[in-house]
Design a protein around this motif. Structure first.
Motif, PDB file in Angstrom:
ATOM      1  N   THR A   1       0.817  -1.216   0.000  1.00  0.00           N
ATOM      2  CA  THR A   1       0.000   0.000   0.000  1.00  0.00           C
ATOM      3  C   THR A   1       0.846   1.260   0.000  1.00  0.00           C
ATOM      4  O   THR A   1       1.846   1.349   0.698  1.00  0.00           O
ATOM      5  CB  THR A   1      -0.910   0.004   1.245  1.00  0.00           C
ATOM      6  N   ILE A   2       0.404   2.233  -0.788  1.00  0.00           N
ATOM      7  CA  ILE A   2       0.926   3.602  -0.720  1.00  0.00           C
ATOM      8  C   ILE A   2      -0.200   4.424  -0.113  1.00  0.00           C
ATOM      9  O   ILE A   2      -1.330   4.404  -0.596  1.00  0.00           O
ATOM     10  CB  ILE A   2       1.339   4.130  -2.095  1.00  0.00           C
ATOM     11  N   ASN A   3       0.105   5.119   0.961  1.00  0.00           N
ATOM     12  CA  ASN A   3      -0.899   5.858   1.724  1.00  0.00           C
ATOM     13  C   ASN A   3      -0.946   7.333   1.329  1.00  0.00           C
ATOM     14  O   ASN A   3      -0.027   7.843   0.688  1.00  0.00           O
ATOM     15  CB  ASN A   3      -0.593   5.707   3.217  1.00  0.00           C
ATOM     16  N   PRO A   4      -2.007   8.039   1.735  1.00  0.00           N
ATOM     17  CA  PRO A   4      -2.197   9.435   1.306  1.00  0.00           C
ATOM     18  C   PRO A   4      -1.038  10.384   1.592  1.00  0.00           C
ATOM     19  O   PRO A   4      -0.850  11.345   0.861  1.00  0.00           O
ATOM     20  CB  PRO A   4      -3.453   9.874   2.064  1.00  0.00           C
ATOM     21  N   GLY A   5      -0.248  10.134   2.600  1.00  0.00           N
ATOM     22  CA  GLY A   5       0.880  11.009   2.877  1.00  0.00           C
ATOM     23  C   GLY A   5       2.114  10.680   2.062  1.00  0.00           C
ATOM     24  O   GLY A   5       3.149  11.328   2.205  1.00  0.00           O
ATOM     25  N   GLN A   6       2.007   9.670   1.192  1.00  0.00           N
ATOM     26  CA  GLN A   6       3.165   9.208   0.437  1.00  0.00           C
ATOM     27  C   GLN A   6       3.108   9.533  -1.042  1.00  0.00           C
ATOM     28  O   GLN A   6       3.944   9.070  -1.806  1.00  0.00           O
ATOM     29  CB  GLN A   6       3.313   7.694   0.623  1.00  0.00           C
ATOM     30  N   PHE A   7       2.121  10.287  -1.459  1.00  0.00           N
ATOM     31  CA  PHE A   7       2.061  10.717  -2.857  1.00  0.00           C
ATOM     32  C   PHE A   7       1.680  12.191  -2.894  1.00  0.00           C
ATOM     33  O   PHE A   7       1.134  12.726  -1.936  1.00  0.00           O
ATOM     34  CB  PHE A   7       1.089   9.870  -3.694  1.00  0.00           C
ATOM     35  N   PRO A   8       1.977  12.852  -3.987  1.00  0.00           N
ATOM     36  CA  PRO A   8       1.683  14.287  -4.044  1.00  0.00           C
ATOM     37  C   PRO A   8       0.200  14.565  -4.256  1.00  0.00           C
ATOM     38  O   PRO A   8      -0.492  13.840  -4.953  1.00  0.00           O
ATOM     39  CB  PRO A   8       2.503  14.762  -5.243  1.00  0.00           C
TER      40      PRO A   8
ATOM     41  N   PHE B   1       6.950  14.192  -7.160  1.00  0.00           N
ATOM     42  CA  PHE B   1       6.796  12.746  -7.043  1.00  0.00           C
ATOM     43  C   PHE B   1       7.991  12.067  -6.382  1.00  0.00           C
ATOM     44  O   PHE B   1       8.096  10.843  -6.413  1.00  0.00           O
ATOM     45  CB  PHE B   1       6.573  12.132  -8.432  1.00  0.00           C
ATOM     46  N   THR B   2       8.892  12.804  -5.766  1.00  0.00           N
ATOM     47  CA  THR B   2      10.121  12.230  -5.218  1.00  0.00           C
ATOM     48  C   THR B   2       9.841  11.075  -4.269  1.00  0.00           C
ATOM     49  O   THR B   2      10.376   9.973  -4.438  1.00  0.00           O
ATOM     50  CB  THR B   2      10.952  13.322  -4.515  1.00  0.00           C
ATOM     51  N   GLN B   3       9.014  11.293  -3.246  1.00  0.00           N
ATOM     52  CA  GLN B   3       8.732  10.240  -2.270  1.00  0.00           C
ATOM     53  C   GLN B   3       7.962   9.082  -2.906  1.00  0.00           C
ATOM     54  O   GLN B   3       8.243   7.910  -2.660  1.00  0.00           O
ATOM     55  CB  GLN B   3       7.963  10.804  -1.079  1.00  0.00           C
ATOM     56  N   PHE B   4       6.992   9.392  -3.731  1.00  0.00           N
ATOM     57  CA  PHE B   4       6.182   8.391  -4.419  1.00  0.00           C
ATOM     58  C   PHE B   4       7.074   7.499  -5.286  1.00  0.00           C
ATOM     59  O   PHE B   4       7.005   6.266  -5.208  1.00  0.00           O
ATOM     60  CB  PHE B   4       5.130   9.105  -5.271  1.00  0.00           C
ATOM     61  N   ASP B   5       7.932   8.115  -6.088  1.00  0.00           N
ATOM     62  CA  ASP B   5       8.822   7.354  -6.972  1.00  0.00           C
ATOM     63  C   ASP B   5       9.721   6.421  -6.163  1.00  0.00           C
ATOM     64  O   ASP B   5       9.904   5.256  -6.520  1.00  0.00           O
ATOM     65  CB  ASP B   5       9.711   8.292  -7.792  1.00  0.00           C
TER      66      ASP B   5
ATOM     67  N   GLU C   1      -0.173   8.318 -15.015  1.00  0.00           N
ATOM     68  CA  GLU C   1       0.935   8.540 -15.950  1.00  0.00           C
ATOM     69  C   GLU C   1       2.269   8.286 -15.255  1.00  0.00           C
ATOM     70  O   GLU C   1       3.196   7.742 -15.855  1.00  0.00           O
ATOM     71  CB  GLU C   1       0.890   9.960 -16.516  1.00  0.00           C
ATOM     72  N   ARG C   2       2.351   8.650 -13.978  1.00  0.00           N
ATOM     73  CA  ARG C   2       3.586   8.424 -13.237  1.00  0.00           C
ATOM     74  C   ARG C   2       3.874   6.935 -13.101  1.00  0.00           C
ATOM     75  O   ARG C   2       5.018   6.493 -13.214  1.00  0.00           O
ATOM     76  CB  ARG C   2       3.511   9.083 -11.855  1.00  0.00           C
ATOM     77  N   MET C   3       2.834   6.138 -12.840  1.00  0.00           N
ATOM     78  CA  MET C   3       3.029   4.691 -12.755  1.00  0.00           C
ATOM     79  C   MET C   3       3.541   4.150 -14.095  1.00  0.00           C
ATOM     80  O   MET C   3       4.433   3.301 -14.126  1.00  0.00           O
ATOM     81  CB  MET C   3       1.735   3.993 -12.339  1.00  0.00           C
ATOM     82  N   LYS C   4       3.010   4.677 -15.186  1.00  0.00           N
ATOM     83  CA  LYS C   4       3.470   4.263 -16.516  1.00  0.00           C
ATOM     84  C   LYS C   4       4.942   4.655 -16.709  1.00  0.00           C
ATOM     85  O   LYS C   4       5.749   3.856 -17.196  1.00  0.00           O
ATOM     86  CB  LYS C   4       2.609   4.914 -17.598  1.00  0.00           C
ATOM     87  N   THR C   5       5.302   5.867 -16.296  1.00  0.00           N
ATOM     88  CA  THR C   5       6.690   6.332 -16.389  1.00  0.00           C
ATOM     89  C   THR C   5       7.625   5.433 -15.587  1.00  0.00           C
ATOM     90  O   THR C   5       8.777   5.216 -15.978  1.00  0.00           O
ATOM     91  CB  THR C   5       6.795   7.790 -15.878  1.00  0.00           C
ATOM     92  N   LEU C   6       7.132   4.904 -14.466  1.00  0.00           N
ATOM     93  CA  LEU C   6       7.923   4.008 -13.615  1.00  0.00           C
ATOM     94  C   LEU C   6       7.854   2.548 -14.090  1.00  0.00           C
ATOM     95  O   LEU C   6       8.296   1.639 -13.389  1.00  0.00           O
ATOM     96  CB  LEU C   6       7.450   4.113 -12.165  1.00  0.00           C
ATOM     97  N   ASN C   7       7.281   2.348 -15.279  1.00  0.00           N
ATOM     98  CA  ASN C   7       7.164   1.017 -15.890  1.00  0.00           C
ATOM     99  C   ASN C   7       6.312   0.052 -15.066  1.00  0.00           C
ATOM    100  O   ASN C   7       6.587  -1.145 -15.012  1.00  0.00           O
ATOM    101  CB  ASN C   7       8.544   0.412 -16.161  1.00  0.00           C
ATOM    102  N   VAL C   8       5.275   0.588 -14.431  1.00  0.00           N
ATOM    103  CA  VAL C   8       4.327  -0.248 -13.690  1.00  0.00           C
ATOM    104  C   VAL C   8       3.022  -0.254 -14.494  1.00  0.00           C
ATOM    105  O   VAL C   8       2.318   0.753 -14.551  1.00  0.00           O
ATOM    106  CB  VAL C   8       4.084   0.295 -12.267  1.00  0.00           C
ATOM    107  N   PRO C   9       2.696  -1.377 -15.139  1.00  0.00           N
ATOM    108  CA  PRO C   9       1.469  -1.443 -15.934  1.00  0.00           C
ATOM    109  C   PRO C   9       0.226  -1.452 -15.048  1.00  0.00           C
ATOM    110  O   PRO C   9       0.297  -1.757 -13.853  1.00  0.00           O
ATOM    111  CB  PRO C   9       1.620  -2.764 -16.699  1.00  0.00           C
TER     112      PRO C   9
END
Length: 185
Positions: free
Chosen positions: A41-48, A64-68, A122-130
């Motif tokens: 899980t990624i929680n609300p405080g971990q993404f922009p 997106f530093t922390q999220f990435d 789009e960020r997930m796509k950039t990180l190569n996560v389908p």
């Protein structure tokens, strides 16, 4: 195709547990994977969160530093399902309003939601996560009002990419009436 079972322990590796796990993050992730946990899980405080004006338009880029860092870290143990919990529950009105004081479900809110989810996806796509490896999770055990919000978020997300997964737990109120798929159509 046979259904694939996934295990989610609601592991919040960095949310509220940072001090406890400091220096042992990889060991904690390895432990979860060793026990079959393949949903992280990624929680609300971990993404922009978006910075939006009254019209629902972005006023600043998102960091997106922390999220990435977290998504890449999760990917070090194979290809888990990443669950992005948006925290749009009734007890978080600031999050429901996209932290921008927009009236929920207003045209400006929908415009802002579309932009924000588009950026996350789009960020997930950039990180190569389908899309097969992540899901958006709008509200936790939704009540009737939150269920409507979950439907709206699902519609907005699927207008961006019809293949995105939407995760939802059925609350006891709805568990006997309809399946999750029926609830978010």
């Amino acid at each position: 195709d046979a259904p694939v079972m996934h295990l989610n322990t609601w592991a919040s590796l960095f949310w509220g547990n940072a001090a406890m796990l400091s220096g042992r993050e990889q060991a904690a992730l390895d432990n979860l994977a060793d026990y079959g946990c393949d949903v992280l899980t990624i929680n609300p405080g971990q993404f922009p969160w978006p910075k939006l004006n009254a019209a629902g338009e972005s006023t600043a880029p998102m960091d997106f530093t922390q999220f990435d860092k977290l998504v890449k870290f999760y990917q070090t143990r194979g290809k888990p399902i990443t669950l992005i919990w948006l925290g749009l529950d009734d007890n978080h009105p600031d999050m429901q309003q996209l932290q921008s004081h927009l009236a929920v479900n207003s045209p400006a809110w929908e415009k802002g939601m579309h932009w924000w989810l588009g950026q996350l996806m789009e960020r997930m796509k950039t990180l190569n996560v389908p899309t097969s490896q992540y899901a958006l999770y709008g509200t936790d055990e939704p009540n009737e009002g939150e269920l409507d919000l979950t439907r709206t978020v699902a519609k907005v997300a699927r207008s961006i990419d019809p293949s995105v997964k939407i995760y939802m737990e059925s609350s006891e109120l709805y568990a006997e009436q309809k399946s999750n798929d029926e609830l978010i159509k």
